[in-house]
Design a protein around this motif. Structure first.
Motif, PDB file in Angstrom:
ATOM      1  N   SER A  50       0.596  -1.542  -0.470  1.00 36.15           N
ATOM      2  CA  SER A  50       0.113   0.112  -0.095  1.00 36.15           C
ATOM      3  C   SER A  50       0.852   1.204   0.001  1.00 36.15           C
ATOM      4  O   SER A  50       2.021   1.111   0.465  1.00 36.15           O
TER       5      SER A  50
ATOM      6  N   SER B 199      -0.643   3.728   2.265  1.00 38.48           N
ATOM      7  CA  SER B 199      -0.727   3.944   3.461  1.00 38.48           C
ATOM      8  C   SER B 199       0.674   4.606   3.806  1.00 38.48           C
ATOM      9  O   SER B 199      -0.180   6.385   4.596  1.00 38.48           O
TER      10      SER B 199
ATOM     11  N   ALA C 201       1.939   8.097   2.222  1.00 42.66           N
ATOM     12  CA  ALA C 201       0.643   9.354   3.110  1.00 42.66           C
ATOM     13  C   ALA C 201       0.264   9.474   4.479  1.00 42.66           C
ATOM     14  O   ALA C 201       0.573  10.810   4.596  1.00 42.66           O
ATOM     15  N   GLU C 202       0.598   9.014   5.223  1.00 44.08           N
ATOM     16  CA  GLU C 202       0.603   8.850   6.593  1.00 44.08           C
ATOM     17  C   GLU C 202       1.991  10.105   6.867  1.00 44.08           C
ATOM     18  O   GLU C 202       2.145  11.604   7.723  1.00 44.08           O
TER      19      GLU C 202
ATOM     20  N   HIS D 125      -6.284  10.100  -0.293  1.00 46.22           N
ATOM     21  CA  HIS D 125      -5.799   9.119  -0.681  1.00 46.22           C
ATOM     22  C   HIS D 125      -6.313   7.935  -0.552  1.00 46.22           C
ATOM     23  O   HIS D 125      -7.348   7.588   0.539  1.00 46.22           O
ATOM     24  N   THR D 126      -5.918   6.829  -0.690  1.00 51.46           N
ATOM     25  CA  THR D 126      -6.783   5.439  -0.900  1.00 51.46           C
ATOM     26  C   THR D 126      -5.615   4.473  -0.098  1.00 51.46           C
ATOM     27  O   THR D 126      -3.754   4.551  -0.405  1.00 51.46           O
ATOM     28  N   GLU D 127      -5.346   2.977   0.022  1.00 52.81           N
ATOM     29  CA  GLU D 127      -4.149   2.147   0.315  1.00 52.81           C
ATOM     30  C   GLU D 127      -3.606   1.915  -1.304  1.00 52.81           C
ATOM     31  O   GLU D 127      -2.537   2.224  -0.902  1.00 52.81           O
TER      32      GLU D 127
END
Ligand code: ATP
Ligand code: MG
Length: 267
Positions: A98, A100, A103-104, A125-127
Protein backbone atom coordinates in the motif's frame (compact mmCIF):
# COMPACT_ATOMS: atom_id res chain seq x y z
CA UNK A 1 8.53 14.00 -24.96
CA UNK A 2 5.18 13.85 -26.82
CA UNK A 3 2.40 16.36 -26.50
CA UNK A 4 0.17 15.95 -23.43
CA UNK A 5 -2.92 13.78 -23.92
CA UNK A 6 -5.98 14.51 -21.83
CA UNK A 7 -8.08 11.44 -21.09
CA UNK A 8 -11.57 12.12 -19.81
CA UNK A 9 -12.40 9.38 -17.29
CA UNK A 10 -16.09 9.02 -18.11
CA UNK A 11 -15.34 8.68 -21.80
CA UNK A 12 -12.56 6.14 -21.38
CA UNK A 13 -14.61 3.92 -19.07
CA UNK A 14 -17.26 3.55 -21.77
CA UNK A 15 -14.79 2.99 -24.57
CA UNK A 16 -11.84 0.82 -23.59
CA UNK A 17 -12.33 -2.27 -25.75
CA UNK A 18 -10.16 -1.48 -28.77
CA UNK A 19 -6.43 -2.19 -28.69
CA UNK A 20 -5.29 1.41 -28.92
CA UNK A 21 -6.44 1.86 -25.31
CA UNK A 22 -4.31 -0.99 -23.94
CA UNK A 23 -1.48 1.42 -23.23
CA UNK A 24 -3.80 3.41 -20.99
CA UNK A 25 -4.95 0.31 -19.12
CA UNK A 26 -1.31 -0.66 -18.64
CA UNK A 27 -0.44 2.76 -17.21
CA UNK A 28 -3.24 2.47 -14.64
CA UNK A 29 -2.53 -1.20 -13.74
CA UNK A 30 1.22 -1.15 -14.45
CA UNK A 31 3.05 -3.35 -15.36
CA UNK A 32 0.06 -5.55 -16.24
CA UNK A 33 -3.03 -5.06 -18.35
CA UNK A 34 -5.81 -5.88 -15.90
CA UNK A 35 -9.23 -4.65 -17.01
CA UNK A 36 -10.95 -5.54 -13.72
CA UNK A 37 -8.58 -3.45 -11.66
CA UNK A 38 -8.59 -0.75 -14.34
CA UNK A 39 -12.37 -0.28 -14.01
CA UNK A 40 -12.20 -0.35 -10.22
CA UNK A 41 -9.47 2.28 -10.16
CA UNK A 42 -11.20 4.47 -12.74
CA UNK A 43 -14.52 4.38 -10.86
CA UNK A 44 -12.76 5.18 -7.60
CA UNK A 45 -10.86 8.10 -9.16
CA UNK A 46 -14.12 9.46 -10.57
CA UNK A 47 -15.76 9.16 -7.16
CA UNK A 48 -12.90 11.09 -5.62
CA UNK A 49 -13.57 13.94 -8.04
CA UNK A 50 -10.86 13.28 -10.63
CA UNK A 51 -12.27 14.21 -14.04
CA UNK A 52 -9.34 13.35 -16.26
CA UNK A 53 -5.80 12.09 -16.37
CA UNK A 54 -3.20 14.00 -18.36
CA UNK A 55 -0.55 11.83 -19.98
CA UNK A 56 2.46 14.12 -19.91
CA UNK A 57 5.98 13.92 -18.53
CA UNK A 58 9.45 12.57 -19.17
CA UNK A 59 8.86 8.82 -18.81
CA UNK A 60 7.49 6.86 -21.74
CA UNK A 61 5.06 3.97 -21.33
CA UNK A 62 3.85 2.56 -24.66
CA UNK A 63 2.94 5.51 -26.82
CA UNK A 64 2.31 7.86 -23.89
CA UNK A 65 4.31 9.76 -21.29
CA UNK A 66 3.90 9.92 -17.50
CA UNK A 67 5.61 11.98 -14.80
CA UNK A 68 7.26 9.09 -13.03
CA UNK A 69 7.78 5.36 -12.92
CA UNK A 70 9.36 4.32 -9.64
CA UNK A 71 9.76 0.91 -8.09
CA UNK A 72 6.42 1.27 -6.32
CA UNK A 73 4.38 3.85 -8.19
CA UNK A 74 3.34 5.33 -11.48
CA UNK A 75 2.93 9.10 -11.24
CA UNK A 76 0.45 10.97 -13.42
CA UNK A 77 -0.99 14.43 -13.80
CA UNK A 78 -4.74 14.75 -13.55
CA UNK A 79 -7.63 17.16 -13.31
CA UNK A 80 -9.41 17.44 -9.97
CA UNK A 81 -12.33 19.83 -10.27
CA UNK A 82 -10.59 22.56 -12.30
CA UNK A 83 -7.12 22.07 -10.88
CA UNK A 84 -4.12 20.16 -12.13
CA UNK A 85 -3.11 17.60 -9.52
CA UNK A 86 -0.71 14.67 -9.23
CA UNK A 87 -1.84 11.06 -8.82
CA UNK A 88 0.56 8.42 -7.45
CA UNK A 89 -0.74 4.95 -8.27
CA UNK A 90 0.58 1.82 -6.57
CA UNK A 91 2.16 -0.51 -9.15
CA UNK A 92 0.62 -3.97 -9.16
CA UNK A 93 4.12 -5.49 -8.78
CA UNK A 94 5.19 -3.08 -6.00
CA UNK A 95 7.26 -4.41 -3.13
CA UNK A 96 4.82 -2.78 -0.66
CA UNK A 97 1.15 -3.57 -0.54
CA UNK A 98 0.00 0.00 0.00
CA UNK A 99 0.90 3.68 -0.27
CA UNK A 100 -0.57 4.36 3.19
CA UNK A 101 2.76 4.85 4.94
CA UNK A 102 3.90 7.41 2.37
CA UNK A 103 0.57 9.24 2.77
CA UNK A 104 0.87 9.16 6.56
CA UNK A 105 4.40 10.58 6.46
CA UNK A 106 3.37 13.36 4.04
CA UNK A 107 0.44 14.33 6.26
CA UNK A 108 2.58 14.31 9.38
CA UNK A 109 5.13 16.66 7.75
CA UNK A 110 2.47 18.93 6.27
CA UNK A 111 0.66 19.27 9.60
CA UNK A 112 3.84 19.75 11.63
CA UNK A 113 4.84 22.91 9.75
CA UNK A 114 1.90 24.94 8.57
CA UNK A 115 4.10 28.01 8.02
CA UNK A 116 6.89 26.31 6.11
CA UNK A 117 5.92 24.38 3.04
CA UNK A 118 8.04 21.24 3.16
CA UNK A 119 5.86 18.92 1.06
CA UNK A 120 2.91 19.09 -1.35
CA UNK A 121 -0.51 18.98 0.25
CA UNK A 122 -2.34 15.66 0.17
CA UNK A 123 -5.79 16.08 -1.33
CA UNK A 124 -6.95 12.51 -0.80
CA UNK A 125 -5.57 8.99 -0.56
CA UNK A 126 -6.44 5.32 -0.41
CA UNK A 127 -4.28 2.21 -0.05
CA UNK A 128 -3.37 2.30 -3.76
CA UNK A 129 -3.25 6.01 -4.61
CA UNK A 130 -2.31 9.42 -3.34
CA UNK A 131 -3.74 12.61 -4.84
CA UNK A 132 -1.33 15.50 -4.34
CA UNK A 133 -1.22 19.19 -5.01
CA UNK A 134 0.71 19.82 -8.26
CA UNK A 135 3.79 21.98 -7.83
CA UNK A 136 5.36 23.56 -10.87
CA UNK A 137 9.06 23.27 -10.20
CA UNK A 138 12.46 22.07 -11.33
CA UNK A 139 14.31 19.16 -9.75
CA UNK A 140 17.34 19.84 -7.54
CA UNK A 141 19.52 18.23 -10.20
CA UNK A 142 18.30 20.60 -12.92
CA UNK A 143 18.24 23.57 -10.56
CA UNK A 144 21.93 23.10 -9.72
CA UNK A 145 22.83 22.15 -13.27
CA UNK A 146 21.11 24.97 -15.03
CA UNK A 147 19.06 27.56 -13.13
CA UNK A 148 21.80 28.67 -10.75
CA UNK A 149 23.81 29.94 -13.70
CA UNK A 150 21.06 32.47 -14.51
CA UNK A 151 20.26 33.53 -10.95
CA UNK A 152 22.10 36.06 -8.84
CA UNK A 153 23.90 34.97 -5.70
CA UNK A 154 21.18 36.26 -3.36
CA UNK A 155 18.57 34.14 -5.14
CA UNK A 156 20.76 31.02 -5.06
CA UNK A 157 21.52 31.61 -1.39
CA UNK A 158 17.85 31.95 -0.51
CA UNK A 159 16.97 28.68 -2.26
CA UNK A 160 19.89 26.73 -0.75
CA UNK A 161 19.43 28.24 2.70
CA UNK A 162 15.77 27.18 2.67
CA UNK A 163 16.70 23.70 1.41
CA UNK A 164 19.05 23.13 4.33
CA UNK A 165 16.78 24.75 6.88
CA UNK A 166 13.83 22.63 5.76
CA UNK A 167 16.03 19.53 5.91
CA UNK A 168 16.72 20.43 9.54
CA UNK A 169 12.95 20.78 10.13
CA UNK A 170 12.48 17.27 8.74
CA UNK A 171 15.25 15.92 10.98
CA UNK A 172 13.52 17.58 13.94
CA UNK A 173 10.39 15.46 13.52
CA UNK A 174 12.42 12.25 13.18
CA UNK A 175 11.58 11.56 9.54
CA UNK A 176 14.41 10.41 7.31
CA UNK A 177 13.57 10.84 3.64
CA UNK A 178 16.10 8.17 2.70
CA UNK A 179 16.99 9.33 -0.82
CA UNK A 180 18.42 12.81 -0.46
CA UNK A 181 22.13 12.08 -0.56
CA UNK A 182 22.22 12.07 -4.35
CA UNK A 183 20.91 15.24 -5.95
CA UNK A 184 18.25 13.86 -8.29
CA UNK A 185 14.53 14.59 -8.36
CA UNK A 186 13.49 14.49 -4.71
CA UNK A 187 13.51 18.22 -4.15
CA UNK A 188 11.46 20.47 -6.41
CA UNK A 189 12.28 24.18 -6.65
CA UNK A 190 8.94 25.82 -7.13
CA UNK A 191 8.44 28.94 -9.24
CA UNK A 192 8.48 31.92 -8.91
CA UNK A 193 10.98 32.08 -6.01
CA UNK A 194 12.51 28.59 -6.19
CA UNK A 195 11.03 27.51 -2.87
CA UNK A 196 12.30 24.00 -2.15
CA UNK A 197 9.73 21.26 -1.49
CA UNK A 198 10.48 17.60 -0.77
CA UNK A 199 8.70 14.89 -2.75
CA UNK A 200 8.66 11.09 -2.94
CA UNK A 201 8.68 9.72 0.62
CA UNK A 202 8.50 6.20 -0.75
CA UNK A 203 11.69 5.18 1.14
CA UNK A 204 11.10 7.32 4.25
CA UNK A 205 11.53 5.97 7.79
CA UNK A 206 11.08 7.24 11.31
CA UNK A 207 14.59 7.50 12.79
CA UNK A 208 16.21 8.72 15.98
CA UNK A 209 18.85 10.68 14.04
CA UNK A 210 17.66 11.37 10.50
CA UNK A 211 20.24 12.26 7.90
CA UNK A 212 18.33 14.78 5.78
CA UNK A 213 20.50 17.78 6.66
CA UNK A 214 23.82 15.99 6.31
CA UNK A 215 22.73 14.23 3.10
CA UNK A 216 21.63 17.45 1.43
CA UNK A 217 24.65 19.50 2.41
CA UNK A 218 26.74 16.81 0.73
CA UNK A 219 24.42 16.50 -2.26
CA UNK A 220 24.75 20.22 -2.93
CA UNK A 221 28.36 20.91 -2.05
CA UNK A 222 30.08 17.57 -2.69
CA UNK A 223 28.14 15.30 -5.01
CA UNK A 224 26.53 17.38 -7.71
CA UNK A 225 28.48 18.23 -10.90
CA UNK A 226 28.14 21.93 -9.92
CA UNK A 227 29.47 21.37 -6.38
CA UNK A 228 32.92 22.72 -7.08
CA UNK A 229 31.46 25.91 -8.54
CA UNK A 230 29.22 26.30 -5.47
CA UNK A 231 32.12 25.66 -3.07
CA UNK A 232 33.97 28.40 -4.89
CA UNK A 233 31.26 31.00 -4.63
CA UNK A 234 30.60 30.20 -0.96
CA UNK A 235 34.27 29.87 -0.11
CA UNK A 236 33.87 26.32 1.19
CA UNK A 237 36.14 23.31 1.09
CA UNK A 238 35.55 19.65 1.88
CA UNK A 239 37.12 20.01 5.31
CA UNK A 240 34.76 22.85 6.28
CA UNK A 241 31.77 20.84 5.09
CA UNK A 242 32.86 17.80 7.12
CA UNK A 243 33.22 20.04 10.14
CA UNK A 244 29.77 21.55 9.72
CA UNK A 245 28.25 18.07 9.51
CA UNK A 246 30.18 17.05 12.61
CA UNK A 247 28.98 20.00 14.69
CA UNK A 248 25.45 19.62 13.36
CA UNK A 249 25.33 15.99 14.43
CA UNK A 250 26.61 16.82 17.89
CA UNK A 251 23.70 19.07 18.84
CA UNK A 252 21.07 19.10 16.07
CA UNK A 253 19.79 22.36 17.55
CA UNK A 254 18.25 25.40 15.88
CA UNK A 255 21.17 27.44 17.20
CA UNK A 256 23.76 25.22 15.52
CA UNK A 257 21.87 25.20 12.25
CA UNK A 258 21.63 28.98 12.30
CA UNK A 259 25.34 29.21 13.04
CA UNK A 260 26.22 26.92 10.10
CA UNK A 261 23.86 28.61 7.65
CA UNK A 262 25.03 32.08 8.68
CA UNK A 263 28.63 31.02 8.08
CA UNK A 264 27.92 29.48 4.67
CA UNK A 265 25.59 32.12 3.30
CA UNK A 266 27.18 35.10 5.01
CA UNK A 267 23.87 36.29 6.45
N1 ATP B 1 3.42 17.14 -6.14
C1 ATP B 1 4.09 17.13 -7.29
N2 ATP B 1 4.07 18.21 -8.10
C2 ATP B 1 4.73 18.19 -9.28
N3 ATP B 1 5.42 17.16 -9.75
C3 ATP B 1 5.48 16.04 -8.99
C4 ATP B 1 4.84 15.97 -7.71
N4 ATP B 1 5.06 14.74 -7.19
C5 ATP B 1 5.81 14.09 -8.08
N5 ATP B 1 6.08 14.86 -9.17
C6 ATP B 1 6.85 14.49 -10.38
O1 ATP B 1 6.69 13.11 -10.61
C7 ATP B 1 7.94 12.44 -10.55
C8 ATP B 1 7.76 11.09 -9.90
O2 ATP B 1 7.22 11.21 -8.59
P1 ATP B 1 7.88 10.49 -7.34
O3 ATP B 1 9.35 10.82 -7.33
O4 ATP B 1 7.08 10.84 -6.14
O5 ATP B 1 7.62 8.96 -7.63
P2 ATP B 1 8.50 7.80 -8.29
O6 ATP B 1 9.92 7.89 -7.90
O7 ATP B 1 8.20 7.79 -9.77
O8 ATP B 1 7.80 6.52 -7.66
P3 ATP B 1 8.16 5.70 -6.30
O9 ATP B 1 7.14 6.16 -5.29
O10 ATP B 1 7.98 4.28 -6.67
O11 ATP B 1 9.55 6.08 -5.91
C9 ATP B 1 8.85 13.40 -9.79
O12 ATP B 1 10.20 13.25 -10.14
C10 ATP B 1 8.33 14.75 -10.20
O13 ATP B 1 8.86 15.12 -11.45
MG1 MG C 1 11.02 7.21 -6.22
Amino acid sequence: MGSPTLINLEEIIGNIKNDSKNDIVRIITYPFIDLNIFYKRMEALLEKGIRAIILDGKVQIGRYYVMGKGTNSIVLKGLYKDNIIVIKLLRLDASRNSLSFEAEVLKKIYNSYLHHKLVPEIIDHTEWMIILEYLDGVSIFDFLNDDIFYLDKAEISRALYLTLYKAFLLDKIYIDHGELSRPKSHILYVEPDYDPVFIDFESARYKESPKNFSSIIQAIFVRHPSSEYLRDIYNLNLEKIRRYIYIYNKSRSEETVNYILTKIFNL
